[in-house]
Enzyme design. Sequence first.
Site, short mmCIF file in Angstrom:
data_model
loop_
_atom_site.label_atom_id
_atom_site.label_comp_id
_atom_site.label_asym_id
_atom_site.label_seq_id
_atom_site.Cartn_x
_atom_site.Cartn_y
_atom_site.Cartn_z
N ASP A 12 -6.64 9.00 -0.27
CA ASP A 12 -7.05 7.62 -0.48
C ASP A 12 -8.44 7.69 -1.14
O ASP A 12 -9.04 8.76 -1.22
CB ASP A 12 -7.13 6.89 0.87
CG ASP A 12 -7.56 5.44 0.73
OD1 ASP A 12 -7.00 4.73 -0.13
OD2 ASP A 12 -8.47 5.00 1.46
N SER A 13 -8.94 6.52 -1.51
CA SER A 13 -10.29 6.50 -2.08
C SER A 13 -11.35 6.70 -0.98
O SER A 13 -12.49 7.00 -1.29
CB SER A 13 -10.53 5.16 -2.77
OG SER A 13 -10.33 4.11 -1.85
N TYR A 44 -11.28 2.32 -5.65
CA TYR A 44 -10.32 2.46 -6.74
C TYR A 44 -9.87 1.09 -7.25
O TYR A 44 -9.46 0.95 -8.39
CB TYR A 44 -9.06 3.20 -6.27
CG TYR A 44 -9.17 4.71 -6.21
CD1 TYR A 44 -10.38 5.38 -6.37
CD2 TYR A 44 -8.02 5.47 -6.00
CE1 TYR A 44 -10.43 6.77 -6.31
CE2 TYR A 44 -8.07 6.85 -5.94
CZ TYR A 44 -9.27 7.50 -6.09
OH TYR A 44 -9.32 8.87 -6.03
N GLY A 45 -9.92 0.11 -6.37
CA GLY A 45 -9.31 -1.19 -6.64
C GLY A 45 -9.89 -1.94 -7.83
O GLY A 45 -9.26 -2.85 -8.37
N CYS A 75 -2.79 5.24 -0.58
CA CYS A 75 -3.68 4.25 -1.17
C CYS A 75 -2.80 3.35 -2.03
O CYS A 75 -2.05 3.85 -2.89
CB CYS A 75 -4.71 4.98 -2.03
SG CYS A 75 -5.66 3.90 -3.11
N ASN A 76 -2.85 2.06 -1.79
CA ASN A 76 -2.00 1.15 -2.56
C ASN A 76 -2.41 1.09 -4.02
O ASN A 76 -1.56 1.02 -4.91
CB ASN A 76 -2.06 -0.25 -1.97
CG ASN A 76 -1.27 -0.37 -0.69
OD1 ASN A 76 -0.13 -0.76 -0.70
ND2 ASN A 76 -1.89 0.00 0.43
N GLU A 156 -15.86 -0.23 4.34
CA GLU A 156 -16.53 1.07 4.14
C GLU A 156 -18.00 1.00 4.56
O GLU A 156 -18.58 1.99 4.97
CB GLU A 156 -16.43 1.52 2.68
CG GLU A 156 -15.02 1.94 2.25
CD GLU A 156 -14.65 3.37 2.65
OE1 GLU A 156 -15.55 4.17 2.95
OE2 GLU A 156 -13.44 3.68 2.67
N CYS A 188 -3.21 -2.84 1.39
CA CYS A 188 -4.33 -1.93 1.18
C CYS A 188 -4.48 -1.17 2.49
O CYS A 188 -4.49 -1.79 3.57
CB CYS A 188 -5.61 -2.70 0.86
SG CYS A 188 -7.07 -1.64 0.81
N THR A 189 -4.57 0.15 2.41
CA THR A 189 -4.58 0.93 3.64
C THR A 189 -5.88 0.79 4.43
O THR A 189 -5.97 1.24 5.57
CB THR A 189 -4.29 2.42 3.33
OG1 THR A 189 -5.21 2.87 2.32
CG2 THR A 189 -2.87 2.62 2.85
N HIS A 190 -6.88 0.15 3.84
CA HIS A 190 -8.09 -0.15 4.61
C HIS A 190 -7.89 -1.33 5.57
O HIS A 190 -8.58 -1.45 6.58
CB HIS A 190 -9.25 -0.54 3.68
CG HIS A 190 -9.94 0.61 3.03
ND1 HIS A 190 -9.36 1.37 2.06
CD2 HIS A 190 -11.19 1.12 3.23
CE1 HIS A 190 -10.22 2.31 1.66
NE2 HIS A 190 -11.33 2.17 2.35
N1 DGL Z 1 -7.23 1.93 0.56
C1 DGL Z 1 -7.03 1.63 -0.81
C2 DGL Z 1 -5.78 0.87 -1.13
O1 DGL Z 1 -4.87 0.95 -0.34
C3 DGL Z 1 -8.14 1.74 -1.72
C4 DGL Z 1 -8.93 0.59 -2.02
C5 DGL Z 1 -10.03 0.85 -2.99
O2 DGL Z 1 -10.53 1.94 -3.08
O3 DGL Z 1 -10.38 -0.11 -3.68
O4 DGL Z 1 -5.69 0.21 -2.13
#
Ligand code: DGL
Length: 267
Positions: A12-13, A44-45, A75-76, A156, A188-190
Site C-alpha cells: 500500500d502507499s 497515491y490517490g 491499495c485501492n 496518516e 480505500c484500505t485506510h
Molecule cells: N490505502 C490506499 C487506497 O486504498 C491509498 C491511498 C493513498 O495513498 O492515497 O487507495
Amino acid sequence: MNKTQAPIGLFDSGVGGLTVAAAIKQVLPNESMIYFGDTAHLPYGDKSKETIVQYSLNIAQFLLNKGCKIILIACNSASANAFEEVRTFVGERAVVLNVIDPVVEYVGNEPSLKNIGVIGTKATINSGSYSNGIQSLRPDVNVSSLATPLFVPMIEEGFIFDDISNGIIRSYLSRPELKEVDSLILACTHYPIIMNQIHRFFNFRVNIIDSAQIVAERLKFILSEKQLLNTSAKASHQFFVSDHTDYFEIIAKMFFGEKIVLQRTSI
Ligand code: DGL
C-alpha cells in the site's frame, strides 16, 4: 523453500494495507507476510496513473525478489490504476490480486443492496472501477461515488478521534451524493481505521462494507484452489517502508495487533 511456504506479499502507499494484513492474519494464521508501505510516495490517490503504475511495478519487483507466491495490491488506488500492468509484469512468477474485484463480486451476490455509496481517493473514484464493475453485475442498483481525498493524510497524520477528523468526516459524509445510500463501500484500505466514526455519523443505519475481511476470504479461496495454502510452517511477518515515520510504527501496532519491526528500504 517449498512454494506453499513462500510469503504473501502485499503493498500500500502507507498504513492502510495493514487493515488487510490484519484480516489475513486472522483468516490465514499459517501464512507469512511481507508488507511494503510506500511511505516515501504517499498519497497515491492524488497521483497520475503513470506514476502509480511505476511505483507499483517497483514494489512488485521487490516482492518478487523476496520470493512471494502472491502479490496482493492492498491499495485501492493502485488496484484501480495498476492491476493489469502489475499482472503482466509479474506473469507466471506469482499470483497477482487486487482489493477491488472481491468487493465488486460480493456486492454482485448481495441482492439486498440497492443504493450503494462508494468513497475513496480521487485515483480510485475517477477510475470508475467500482461503479462500472458493480453496474455490470447489478444494473438494478444505484451507485453513488464520492472522492474523499483528505481522509488518507488525516489518518496518516493521526487525526482519528478528534475535532479535526470529526469535522472532515461530517463534511464529506453529509454531501448530497451519499444522502440516499443504504450501504457504503470503504474503497480505500485506510478507511477501516475510521469505521466507527463513519458508523456513528450515519447513526448505524448504513451497512458499511469493509473490504479487508472480504479480500482475506477471497485470498484463502485462491490459495486453496491453487494448492498454495501453507498448512505447516509457523507464520512470520516482515514490514518494509520506503520512508520511516514514527506514526507508522504506532498505528501499525494498533492495527496489526502486535508490535512490528519496521525496516526501511529503498526500491
Ligand atoms: N490505502 C490506499 C487506497 O486504498 C491509498 C491511498 C493513498 O495513498 O492515497 O487507495
